[in-house]
Scaffold this active site. Structure first.
Site, short mmCIF file in Angstrom:
data_model
loop_
_atom_site.label_atom_id
_atom_site.label_comp_id
_atom_site.label_asym_id
_atom_site.label_seq_id
_atom_site.Cartn_x
_atom_site.Cartn_y
_atom_site.Cartn_z
N GLY A 23 -26.29 3.12 -0.01
CA GLY A 23 -25.14 3.84 -0.92
C GLY A 23 -25.21 3.72 -2.19
N GLY B 103 -23.52 4.58 -4.83
CA GLY B 103 -22.37 5.26 -5.40
C GLY B 103 -21.59 4.15 -6.50
N ASN B 104 -20.35 4.12 -6.52
CA ASN B 104 -19.84 3.45 -7.45
C ASN B 104 -19.91 1.89 -7.02
OD1 ASN B 104 -16.74 1.74 -8.21
ND2 ASN B 104 -17.58 3.23 -9.66
N VAL B 105 -19.84 1.66 -5.96
CA VAL B 105 -19.94 0.07 -5.54
C VAL B 105 -21.69 -0.31 -5.66
CG1 VAL B 105 -19.48 -1.74 -3.74
CG2 VAL B 105 -17.78 0.04 -4.29
N GLY B 106 -22.32 0.58 -4.90
CA GLY B 106 -23.86 0.11 -4.70
C GLY B 106 -24.50 0.26 -5.92
N LYS C 255 0.76 -1.19 0.05
CA LYS C 255 0.06 -0.09 0.02
C LYS C 255 0.82 1.12 -0.09
CE LYS C 255 -4.41 1.12 0.26
NZ LYS C 255 -5.57 0.28 -0.06
P1 NAD Z 1 -18.78 6.67 -3.70
O1 NAD Z 1 -18.32 7.65 -3.12
O2 NAD Z 1 -18.76 6.39 -5.22
O3 NAD Z 1 -20.43 6.32 -3.23
C1 NAD Z 1 -20.55 6.37 -1.51
C2 NAD Z 1 -22.08 6.17 -1.57
O4 NAD Z 1 -22.56 6.48 -0.35
C3 NAD Z 1 -22.67 7.78 -2.25
O5 NAD Z 1 -23.80 7.57 -3.16
C4 NAD Z 1 -22.93 8.76 -1.04
O6 NAD Z 1 -23.87 9.48 -1.18
C5 NAD Z 1 -23.35 7.43 -0.16
N1 NAD Z 1 -23.22 7.74 1.27
C6 NAD Z 1 -22.12 8.66 1.99
N2 NAD Z 1 -22.55 8.64 3.18
C7 NAD Z 1 -23.70 7.86 3.52
C8 NAD Z 1 -24.23 7.67 4.66
N3 NAD Z 1 -23.95 8.17 5.68
N4 NAD Z 1 -25.58 6.83 4.58
C9 NAD Z 1 -25.64 6.28 3.47
N5 NAD Z 1 -25.28 6.70 2.32
C10 NAD Z 1 -24.03 7.37 2.36
O7 NAD Z 1 -17.73 5.44 -3.05
P2 NAD Z 1 -17.80 3.95 -3.65
O8 NAD Z 1 -16.45 3.75 -4.30
O9 NAD Z 1 -18.87 3.40 -3.89
O10 NAD Z 1 -17.37 3.25 -1.86
C11 NAD Z 1 -18.27 2.91 -1.10
C12 NAD Z 1 -17.54 2.04 -0.21
O11 NAD Z 1 -17.12 0.84 -0.69
C13 NAD Z 1 -16.26 2.42 0.74
O12 NAD Z 1 -16.57 2.01 2.02
C14 NAD Z 1 -15.28 2.00 0.01
O13 NAD Z 1 -14.12 1.92 0.88
C15 NAD Z 1 -15.83 0.72 -0.23
N6 NAD Z 1 -14.98 0.10 -1.36
C16 NAD Z 1 -14.95 0.70 -2.74
C17 NAD Z 1 -14.33 0.26 -3.74
C18 NAD Z 1 -14.43 0.46 -5.10
O14 NAD Z 1 -13.55 -0.04 -6.17
N7 NAD Z 1 -14.82 1.73 -5.25
C19 NAD Z 1 -13.49 -1.07 -3.43
C20 NAD Z 1 -13.48 -1.57 -2.22
C21 NAD Z 1 -14.36 -1.28 -1.26
#
Ligand code: NAD
Length: 423
Positions: A223, A225-228, A111
């Protein structure tokens, strides 16, 4: 016993060591092996002087931690954040060792981090910082040595700069030195969707075990976002019914199901899913977690499922998209209730697994189509899920699946170290 290493006093590091010790206890590992495992093999600290647009020089500090290479070259992201510390980088590199071992990909754990607020830099300053950081760590990275990727506040453009800087230093195009590059320089279009796709894949496999199919099962996603959003998209494509989603502004519910394509549109146009037109009721993020659904996907932030609400959670499967959404106390309560909590370390490994697919094809000089890449990810994650699930059921069913996942990962690393004669 303390060794005097500067990362030892960091609270994140102490948590990572606690987690390692718990796995070691279940495995019956002797203390000296734990002592070997708890330290990174190498941590490099570098100075990055950047000439700012105003003519002054600002000095930033960066690190690259290489935790363990028993299973292959170190692999893990690089984050840019004002609060990054050496201890955090070391802990995350240890976590990558376990994650990669569990994902069954030929990598150790690494990392990197730079203590900087990238939002305060111009694009030119950001490029200079990125190139100088990578030049400073160039002696210890490489396609067969250590392969970085993006993390918090780093992105494909920054990977393209890293790739270019390293290729200039070495005087050949080193496609495989970083992953999640833009497609024109050896990356894959599907990298962006791979974590959410993986979260959906493991939920689908768990659903097959419980009900024979995921079709017709109800899903709530916290959530969008990208993952959800991609977890929702693929679960819906396989016939599940997405009844609730949320983001930081709140959540929505419709028992008849929500249209995922429409959710994408509304979220991108208005900034929040709460503006979706056809809802039965608006709900809070807390209510979403306790809905009467079959599958719950926490994909927002950490510590949302705690000892306070675990008892009220009705979903039979929880696929952890976010890192650390469930506290250890809640994990125990859910395990007692018979809920399958697919731990983050397994469920959200789609990104790093896709990185391995990108890297292996960079090294062969052939670029994959989207379908080929997704089909490989499907095969790999489906296999991984069943392997971990079966071993959990066979040997460690007294513990939550998360504990079993850590034990399996640590055991793989220890066995590789033994085979190589390190311990
Ligand atoms: P993102 O910023 O694209 O999306 C996050 C989403 O969560 C957004 O829609 C935001 O509005 C929402 N959010 C923020 N605070 C909130 C709350 N209190 N209650 C409900 N929703 C809320 O981020 P992402 O890339 O989708 O990552 C989400 C999680 O997944 C993080 O914990 C990240 O560490 C983990 N993760 C992401 C990846 C990746 O490849 N993107 C890989 C492994 C783990």
């Amino acid at each position: 016993m303390t060794s005097g290493a500067p990362y030892e006093t960091d609270p994140t590091y102490q948590m990572a060591v606690k987690q390692l010790k718990e796995a070691a206890q279940i495995l019956g590992l002797p203390d000296d092996v734990v002592e070997v495992l708890r330290h990174p093999e190498r941590v490099l600290q570098v100075k990055i002087p950047v000439k700012l647009d105003n003519g002054k020089i600002a000095v930033f500090i960066g690190w690259r931690s290489q935790h363990n290479s028993a299973l292959g070259p170190y692999k893990g992201g690089i984050r840019y954040h004002p609060n990054v510390t050496m201890g955090e980088v070391v802990s995350l590199s240890m976590w990558m060792t376990w994650k990669n071992a569990l994902a069954g990909i030929p990598y150790g754990g690494g990392k990197g981090g730079v203590k900087v607020d990238p939002k305060k830099l111009s694009q030119r300053e950001l490029e200079e910082l990125s190139r100088k950081y990578f030049a400073a760590i160039a002696d210890i990275v490489g396609e067969d040595i250590d392969i970085p990727a993006p993390d918090v506040y780093t992105n494909p453009q920054i990977m393209a700069w890293y790739f270019d800087e390293y290729s200039k230093i070495k005087r050949y195009p080193a496609w495989g030195v970083v992953t999640a590059k833009p497609p024109l320089v050896g990356g894959l279009h599907v990298r962006e969707i791979s974590t959410g796709y993986g979260v959906a894949l493991v939920a689908r496999e768990a659903a097959k075990i419980l009900w024979g199919t995921v079709e017709g099962k109800t899903v709530a996603v916290q959530g969008f976002g990208n993952v959800g959003r991609y977890a929702a998209k693929y679960l819906a494509e396989w016939g599940a019914k997405i009844v609730a989603v949320s983001d930081s502004k709140g959540g929505i519910y419709n028992s008849k199901g929500l249209d995922v394509a429409k959710l994408f549109e509304v979220k991108d146009k208005t900034g929040s899913v709460v503006n979706y037109p056809d809802v039965e009721k608006k709900i809070s993020n807390e209510e979403l977690l306790e809905l009467d659904v079959d599958i719950l996907v926490p994909a927002a932030i950490e510590n949302v499922i705690t000892e306070k609400n675990a008892d009220r959670i009705k979903a039979k499967i929880i696929s952890e998209g976010a890192n650390g959404p469930t506290t250890p106390e809640a994990d125990k309560i859910l395990h007692k209730k018979g809920t399958i909590v697919i731990p983050d370390i397994l469920a959200n490994a789609g990104g790093v697994t896709m990185s391995w697919i990108e890297w292996s094809h960079n090294r062969m000089g052939c670029w994959l189509t989207e379908e080929e890449a997704l089909s490989r990810l499907d095969k790999k994650m489906t296999h991984n899920f069943h392997e971990v699930y079966n071993e959990w059921q066979k040997k460690y069913s007294d513990y939550p699946m998360r504990a079993a996942a850590y034990v399996i990962a640590v055991d793989r690393v220890v066995r590789a170290m033994k085979l190589r004669g390190w311990i």
